[in-house]
Design an enzyme around this catalytic site. Structure first.
Site, mmCIF file in Angstrom:
data_model
loop_
_atom_site.group_PDB
_atom_site.id
_atom_site.type_symbol
_atom_site.label_atom_id
_atom_site.label_comp_id
_atom_site.label_asym_id
_atom_site.label_seq_id
_atom_site.Cartn_x
_atom_site.Cartn_y
_atom_site.Cartn_z
ATOM 1 N N CYS A 156 0.838 -1.212 0.000
ATOM 2 C CA CYS A 156 0.000 0.000 0.000
ATOM 3 C C CYS A 156 0.863 1.248 0.000
ATOM 4 O O CYS A 156 0.381 2.335 -0.262
ATOM 5 C CB CYS A 156 -0.923 0.013 1.195
ATOM 6 S SG CYS A 156 -0.016 0.147 2.724
ATOM 7 N N GLU B 193 -5.832 1.846 -8.864
ATOM 8 C CA GLU B 193 -4.770 1.210 -8.075
ATOM 9 C C GLU B 193 -4.500 -0.149 -8.723
ATOM 10 O O GLU B 193 -5.369 -1.025 -8.713
ATOM 11 C CB GLU B 193 -5.200 1.001 -6.616
ATOM 12 C CG GLU B 193 -4.081 0.387 -5.799
ATOM 13 C CD GLU B 193 -4.466 0.022 -4.372
ATOM 14 O OE1 GLU B 193 -5.623 -0.380 -4.138
ATOM 15 O OE2 GLU B 193 -3.585 0.115 -3.501
HETATM 16 P P1 NAD Z 1 -9.365 -6.625 -0.135
HETATM 17 O O1 NAD Z 1 -10.111 -5.373 0.117
HETATM 18 O O2 NAD Z 1 -9.740 -7.463 -1.299
HETATM 19 O O3 NAD Z 1 -9.476 -7.597 1.149
HETATM 20 C C1 NAD Z 1 -9.202 -7.138 2.455
HETATM 21 C C2 NAD Z 1 -10.012 -7.971 3.441
HETATM 22 O O4 NAD Z 1 -11.410 -7.772 3.202
HETATM 23 C C3 NAD Z 1 -9.758 -9.471 3.325
HETATM 24 O O5 NAD Z 1 -9.720 -10.025 4.616
HETATM 25 C C4 NAD Z 1 -10.952 -9.967 2.515
HETATM 26 O O6 NAD Z 1 -11.308 -11.291 2.828
HETATM 27 C C5 NAD Z 1 -12.050 -9.006 2.897
HETATM 28 N N1 NAD Z 1 -13.006 -8.736 1.806
HETATM 29 C C6 NAD Z 1 -12.737 -8.750 0.468
HETATM 30 N N2 NAD Z 1 -13.846 -8.423 -0.222
HETATM 31 C C7 NAD Z 1 -14.819 -8.186 0.687
HETATM 32 C C8 NAD Z 1 -16.191 -7.793 0.589
HETATM 33 N N3 NAD Z 1 -16.775 -7.581 -0.598
HETATM 34 N N4 NAD Z 1 -16.900 -7.636 1.725
HETATM 35 C C9 NAD Z 1 -16.327 -7.840 2.924
HETATM 36 N N5 NAD Z 1 -15.031 -8.223 3.075
HETATM 37 C C10 NAD Z 1 -14.291 -8.386 1.979
HETATM 38 O O7 NAD Z 1 -7.816 -6.240 -0.181
HETATM 39 P P2 NAD Z 1 -6.589 -7.184 -0.569
HETATM 40 O O8 NAD Z 1 -6.608 -7.432 -2.032
HETATM 41 O O9 NAD Z 1 -6.495 -8.333 0.358
HETATM 42 O O10 NAD Z 1 -5.370 -6.210 -0.204
HETATM 43 C C11 NAD Z 1 -4.869 -5.245 -1.078
HETATM 44 C C12 NAD Z 1 -5.488 -3.891 -0.813
HETATM 45 O O11 NAD Z 1 -5.238 -3.492 0.529
HETATM 46 C C13 NAD Z 1 -4.887 -2.795 -1.680
HETATM 47 O O12 NAD Z 1 -5.922 -1.941 -2.088
HETATM 48 C C14 NAD Z 1 -3.942 -2.077 -0.734
HETATM 49 O O13 NAD Z 1 -3.660 -0.733 -1.062
HETATM 50 C C15 NAD Z 1 -4.695 -2.170 0.548
HETATM 51 N N6 NAD Z 1 -3.813 -2.008 1.690
HETATM 52 C C16 NAD Z 1 -3.891 -0.828 2.377
HETATM 53 C C17 NAD Z 1 -3.067 -0.615 3.453
HETATM 54 C C18 NAD Z 1 -3.138 0.666 4.217
HETATM 55 O O14 NAD Z 1 -2.544 0.727 5.264
HETATM 56 N N7 NAD Z 1 -3.836 1.684 3.757
HETATM 57 C C19 NAD Z 1 -2.159 -1.609 3.852
HETATM 58 C C20 NAD Z 1 -2.112 -2.802 3.139
HETATM 59 C C21 NAD Z 1 -2.954 -2.988 2.046
#
Ligand code: NAD
Length: 500
Positions: free
Chosen positions: A284, A385
């Site tokens: 991120c 992104e």
């Molecule tokens: P994601 O949003 O797909 O998933 C994150 C979590 O949410 C997971 O545990 C997943 O199971 C759950 N999830 C996914 N879809 C969902 C839905 N529709 N409803 C409810 N829960 C749901 O993210 P990812 O692909 O695992 O991670 C990458 C993303 O995380 C990137 O956008 C990155 O920028 C972000 N990120 C942000 C930070 C920060 O500190 N701002 C840090 C790390 C990652």
């Protein structure tokens, strides 16, 4: 073929013994092989995990600060001693190279070490004689059961941004890690247990939206710390707060690195490559846009290109590999589609990662480091992104144009400026609408005794993660006004109390 490894919940201090109705595949991204099956929680398992956490809260909230710090110090020692083992688990399911996985754990240790100081951090205030023989004092108390929902890209560090402070403050936790690389969470749960954490204080619930929704709607869950993509962060924030919970939801990012004409271009090129392609761009805080100001574009693009050609991409377990695969085949294909879209939109493909030599199995989820020049804000390359090894260079004529570009972007997680002009750097740090700023530092992730968080669409809620904000998030303040040793209280008086 042998059955794939089963990865299941950790509830009330032990592996869950039930039979899951649904499960998902977990892959080794460097080989493309299925490495395991992870159970997906149904509502009944959500209820079981929350009930275990609620039972544990009844006693954990009364545990002494000395008891809590004993557990935290023991956990810190175990995590430090076993970091290689944990890094191997992270690499096997995420794909990042071992050294990078080690770096993730090192940063997680900072958050644990901060929480070891919880007796100091939980001190309240005391004011004597605010009125005659009346004293006022404030105390910080835990929320109760809190949910931690984490993304795939830091399977050890992000859970550890929250667990140490939450537990140190007297809360109990249900962690819902990413279903893409779930094993690190179970390893951490075992370490906490070995450190002496009582059963039920930390529970791990695996799954997808069903598990997340279960936590968001459960009346016994009082707080939610979420990290993931912006659309899900927004949904989690809106749903959790609508259900009366305290929520912090950290979202996605598009991090710009502004390079001014007076910058050291070798330093800037090194930084752009390290921050753009480390962990295959799946951070991120990755730099995804280089903003070349004035005349620096040609030289900077050439220097970045030279460095990319020397990068070793391959299986993160092989020594010398600097960048691993993407986390899943679907994600790899999605990232690659942006390369096609960039070419169609007219950006200049300066380095095509699709041809990069790979030191790994043919079926791994590979995509080499890719560089686009002359990217414009309306292109999907810029607007979305991508979360992969695709770096865009946008050329602008002036500092003002760079500032306008970055401030117009909906994300505001991290940014960096490269310059030798202290005045320009100071102006940037003052004027930029981004939560974390680096000056000649490309990935300005705050140390564990500050807090981590973006602005705008990169964070929903008003508190950042870990550090002092974490203590604030995981506690409620109570203010007590008390009178002792004063029999002459003045009798009945219906007026509003005045402090005289
Ligand atoms: P994601 O949003 O797909 O998933 C994150 C979590 O949410 C997971 O545990 C997943 O199971 C759950 N999830 C996914 N879809 C969902 C839905 N529709 N409803 C409810 N829960 C749901 O993210 P990812 O692909 O695992 O991670 C990458 C993303 O995380 C990137 O956008 C990155 O920028 C972000 N990120 C942000 C930070 C920060 O500190 N701002 C840090 C790390 C990652």
């Amino acid at each position: 073929m042998a059955d794939p490894k089963r990865i299941s919940h950790w509830i009330d201090g032990k592996p869950w013994a039930g039979v899951a109705e649904r499960a998902g595949d977990v892959f080794d991204p460097a080989t493309g092989e299925r490495a395991g099956r992870v159970d997906f929680a149904a509502q009944s398992e959500v209820d079981e995990a929350v009930a275990a956490a609620a039972r544990a809260f009844a006693s954990w909230r009364h545990s002494s600060l000395a008891t809590r710090t004993n557990v935290l110090f023991a956990f810190r020692e175990l995590l430090n001693a076993r970091k290689r083992e944990l890094a191997e688990i992270v690499t096997a399911e995420h794909g990042k190279v071992l050294d990078d996985a080690g770096g993730e754990i090192q940063r997680a240790l900072e958050a644990v070490e901060f929480a070891c100081g919880v007796p100091h951090l939980l001190k309240g205030g005391f004011s004597e004689n605010v009125s005659r023989k009346v004293d006022v004092y404030s105390i910080r108390q835990p929320l109760g059961v809190v949910g931690v929902i984490s993304p795939f890209n830091f399977p050890a560090m992000v859970p550890l941004w929250f667990m140490p402070n939450a537990i140190a403050c007297g809360n109990t936790v249900v962690l819902k890690p990413s279903e893409k690389d779930p094993s690190a969470a179970n390893y951490l749960a075992e370490l906490w247990a070995e450190a002496g954490l009582p059963d039920g204080v930390l529970n791990v619930l695996h799954g997808d939206k069903v598990a997340v929704d279960g936590l968001l709607h459960h009346p016994a869950v009082r707080g939610i710390s979420f990290v993931g993509s912006t659309p899900v962060a927004r949904y989690v924030y809106e749903t959790g707060t609508a259900n009366g919970k305290r929520v912090q939801a950290l979202g996605g990012a598009k991090n710009h690195m502004v390079v001014l004409p007076d910058a050291d271009l070798d330093l800037a090129a090194d930084a752009a490559v390290s921050a753009g392609f480390g962990s295959a761009g799946e951070r991120c805080m990755a730099i995804s846009v280089v903003v070349a100001v004035g005349e620096v574009g040609d030289e900077l693009v050439a220097k970045i290109g030279e460095r990319i050609s020397g990068l070793r991409v391959g299986d993160g377990r092989r020594s010398g590999c600097e960048m691993g695969p993407l986390v899943t085949r679907a994600h790899r294909d999605r990232v690659e589609s942006y390369v096609d879209a960039g070419v169609s939109a007219g950006a200049t493909l300066a380095v095509d990662g699709r041809g990069h030599e790979i030191d790994g199995a043919a079926d791994g989820f590979w995509l080499g480091p890719t560089l686009f020049d002359h990217v414009r804000p309306e292109m999907s390359l810029y607007a979305d992104e991508i979360f992969g090894p695709v770096l865009s260079v946008v050329r602008v004529p002036s500092y003002e144009a760079a500032l306008e570009l970055v401030n117009a972007n909906p994300y505001g997680n991290g940014t960096a400026i490269f310059t030798n002009d202290g005045g320009a750097a100071r102006r940037y740090q003052n004027e930029i609408e981004v939560g974390m700023v680096g000056v000649n530092v490309p990935i300005p992730v705050p140390v564990g005794y500050y807090s981590f968080g973006g602005w705008k669409d990169s964070l929903f809620g008003d508190t950042h993660a870990y550090g002092p904000d974490g203590i604030h998030f995981f506690t409620r303040t109570k203010v007590v006004t008390g009178r002792w040793l004063d029999p002459s209280h003045g009798g009945v008086n219906l007026g509003f109390p005045r402090n005289d």
